[in-house]
Design a protein around this motif. Structure first.
Motif, mmCIF file in Angstrom:
data_model
loop_
_atom_site.group_PDB
_atom_site.id
_atom_site.type_symbol
_atom_site.label_atom_id
_atom_site.label_comp_id
_atom_site.label_asym_id
_atom_site.label_seq_id
_atom_site.Cartn_x
_atom_site.Cartn_y
_atom_site.Cartn_z
ATOM 1 N N ALA A 16 30.172 21.495 48.931
ATOM 2 C CA ALA A 16 29.179 22.566 49.093
ATOM 3 C C ALA A 16 27.845 22.019 49.579
ATOM 4 C CB ALA A 16 28.997 23.307 47.778
ATOM 5 N N ALA A 17 27.526 20.785 49.214
ATOM 6 C CA ALA A 17 26.257 20.189 49.629
ATOM 7 C C ALA A 17 26.167 20.045 51.147
ATOM 8 C CB ALA A 17 26.060 18.831 48.964
ATOM 9 N N THR A 18 27.299 20.104 51.838
ATOM 10 C CA THR A 18 27.292 20.010 53.303
ATOM 11 C C THR A 18 26.943 21.347 53.958
ATOM 12 O OG1 THR A 18 29.631 20.612 53.615
ATOM 13 C CG2 THR A 18 29.121 18.269 53.218
ATOM 14 N N TRP A 19 27.135 22.454 53.259
ATOM 15 C CA TRP A 19 26.955 23.805 53.811
ATOM 16 C C TRP A 19 27.801 24.010 55.067
ATOM 17 C CZ3 TRP A 19 23.434 27.677 52.007
ATOM 18 C CH2 TRP A 19 22.732 27.309 50.864
ATOM 19 N N PRO A 46 40.099 27.827 44.462
ATOM 20 C CA PRO A 46 38.980 27.050 43.971
ATOM 21 C C PRO A 46 38.194 27.794 42.885
ATOM 22 C CG PRO A 46 38.419 28.004 46.075
ATOM 23 C CD PRO A 46 39.866 28.347 45.806
ATOM 24 N N ALA A 47 37.455 27.027 42.121
ATOM 25 C CA ALA A 47 36.631 27.601 41.057
ATOM 26 C C ALA A 47 35.384 28.224 41.662
ATOM 27 C CB ALA A 47 36.239 26.521 40.058
ATOM 28 N N VAL A 48 34.963 29.340 41.118
ATOM 29 C CA VAL A 48 33.766 30.020 41.623
ATOM 30 C C VAL A 48 32.725 30.238 40.540
ATOM 31 C CG1 VAL A 48 34.895 31.156 43.556
ATOM 32 C CG2 VAL A 48 34.848 32.279 41.340
ATOM 33 N N ASP A 49 32.789 29.465 39.491
ATOM 34 C CA ASP A 49 31.775 29.560 38.446
ATOM 35 C C ASP A 49 30.415 29.203 39.025
ATOM 36 O OD1 ASP A 49 32.474 30.531 36.041
ATOM 37 O OD2 ASP A 49 32.582 28.605 35.035
ATOM 38 N N ILE A 68 26.090 33.019 47.116
ATOM 39 C CA ILE A 68 26.562 33.262 48.482
ATOM 40 C C ILE A 68 27.283 32.026 49.015
ATOM 41 C CG2 ILE A 68 25.844 33.738 50.858
ATOM 42 C CD1 ILE A 68 23.605 35.487 49.625
ATOM 43 N N LEU A 69 26.681 30.854 48.833
ATOM 44 C CA LEU A 69 27.330 29.611 49.262
ATOM 45 C C LEU A 69 28.652 29.425 48.524
ATOM 46 C CD1 LEU A 69 27.363 26.913 50.786
ATOM 47 C CD2 LEU A 69 26.075 25.942 48.858
ATOM 48 N N ASN A 70 28.651 29.655 47.220
ATOM 49 C CA ASN A 70 29.851 29.507 46.401
ATOM 50 C C ASN A 70 30.973 30.393 46.948
ATOM 51 O OD1 ASN A 70 31.448 28.765 44.205
ATOM 52 N ND2 ASN A 70 29.809 29.041 42.747
ATOM 53 N N ARG A 72 31.275 31.821 49.994
ATOM 54 C CA ARG A 72 31.687 31.478 51.364
ATOM 55 C C ARG A 72 32.537 30.222 51.408
ATOM 56 N NH1 ARG A 72 26.266 33.110 54.775
ATOM 57 N NH2 ARG A 72 26.585 35.343 54.556
ATOM 58 N N MET A 73 32.147 29.212 50.630
ATOM 59 C CA MET A 73 32.931 27.971 50.604
ATOM 60 C C MET A 73 34.317 28.232 50.016
ATOM 61 S SD MET A 73 30.989 25.696 52.003
ATOM 62 C CE MET A 73 31.311 24.014 51.558
ATOM 63 N N ALA A 74 34.364 28.975 48.908
ATOM 64 C CA ALA A 74 35.651 29.274 48.270
ATOM 65 C C ALA A 74 36.522 30.136 49.182
ATOM 66 C CB ALA A 74 35.432 29.959 46.934
ATOM 67 N N SER A 75 35.929 31.112 49.860
ATOM 68 C CA SER A 75 36.697 31.970 50.775
ATOM 69 C C SER A 75 37.305 31.163 51.908
ATOM 70 C CB SER A 75 35.817 33.081 51.340
ATOM 71 O OG SER A 75 35.411 33.949 50.321
ATOM 72 N N ALA A 76 36.529 30.250 52.471
ATOM 73 C CA ALA A 76 37.047 29.401 53.551
ATOM 74 C C ALA A 76 38.205 28.548 53.052
ATOM 75 C CB ALA A 76 35.928 28.516 54.106
ATOM 76 N N GLN A 77 38.067 28.005 51.859
ATOM 77 C CA GLN A 77 39.145 27.186 51.299
ATOM 78 C C GLN A 77 40.386 28.031 51.019
ATOM 79 O OE1 GLN A 77 36.782 25.499 48.049
ATOM 80 N NE2 GLN A 77 37.410 23.488 48.803
ATOM 81 N N ILE A 78 40.207 29.208 50.440
ATOM 82 C CA ILE A 78 41.348 30.074 50.123
ATOM 83 C C ILE A 78 42.110 30.452 51.385
ATOM 84 C CG2 ILE A 78 41.960 32.410 49.346
ATOM 85 C CD1 ILE A 78 39.806 32.048 47.164
ATOM 86 N N GLU A 79 41.402 30.867 52.428
ATOM 87 C CA GLU A 79 42.067 31.232 53.679
ATOM 88 C C GLU A 79 42.863 30.062 54.239
ATOM 89 O OE1 GLU A 79 38.991 32.705 56.222
ATOM 90 O OE2 GLU A 79 38.691 34.509 55.018
#
Length: 100
Positions: A16-19, A46-49, A68-70, A72-79
């Motif tokens: 996530a630190a990479t955005w 992925p975890a979204v806590d 929002i970052l959490n 978007r990152m999780a959505s990209a990974q899930i897809e």
């Protein structure tokens, strides 16, 4: 993993630190590929806590405190994981505390 080896990937908080959503997708593709190769068809995560309290235990497994970052990152990974034929969805840590 049925005795097989797996790639040691960076933790989600580091990712996530990479955005970088493209990097999150590539991360998810690796997770999906390795799950499939090891004979699994489900990936829990992925975890979204949202990490509001750093002493929260396993908050490092999510993508930090920005909702929002959490998401978007999780959505990209899930897809990306699902593109490999693996079932996955959000994982939320159960709270061990209660409001008084």
């Amino acid at each position: 993993m049925h005795g097989q080896k797996a790639t040691a990937l960076p933790g989600p908080i580091s990712l996530a630190a990479t955005w970088n959503l493209d990097l999150a997708r590539r991360h998810g593709e690796v997770l999906g590929h390795e799950a499939r190769a090891s004979g699994h068809n489900v990936f829990l995560g992925p975890a979204v806590d949202i990490a509001r309290v750093p002493g929260g235990g396993r908050t490092f497994e999510s993508s930090g405190e920005d909702p929002i970052l959490n998401a978007r990152m999780a959505s990209a990974q899930i897809e990306a994981i699902q593109s490999k034929g693996i079932w996955t969805n959000w994982k939320r840590r159960a709270r061990s505390w209660r409001r008084s």
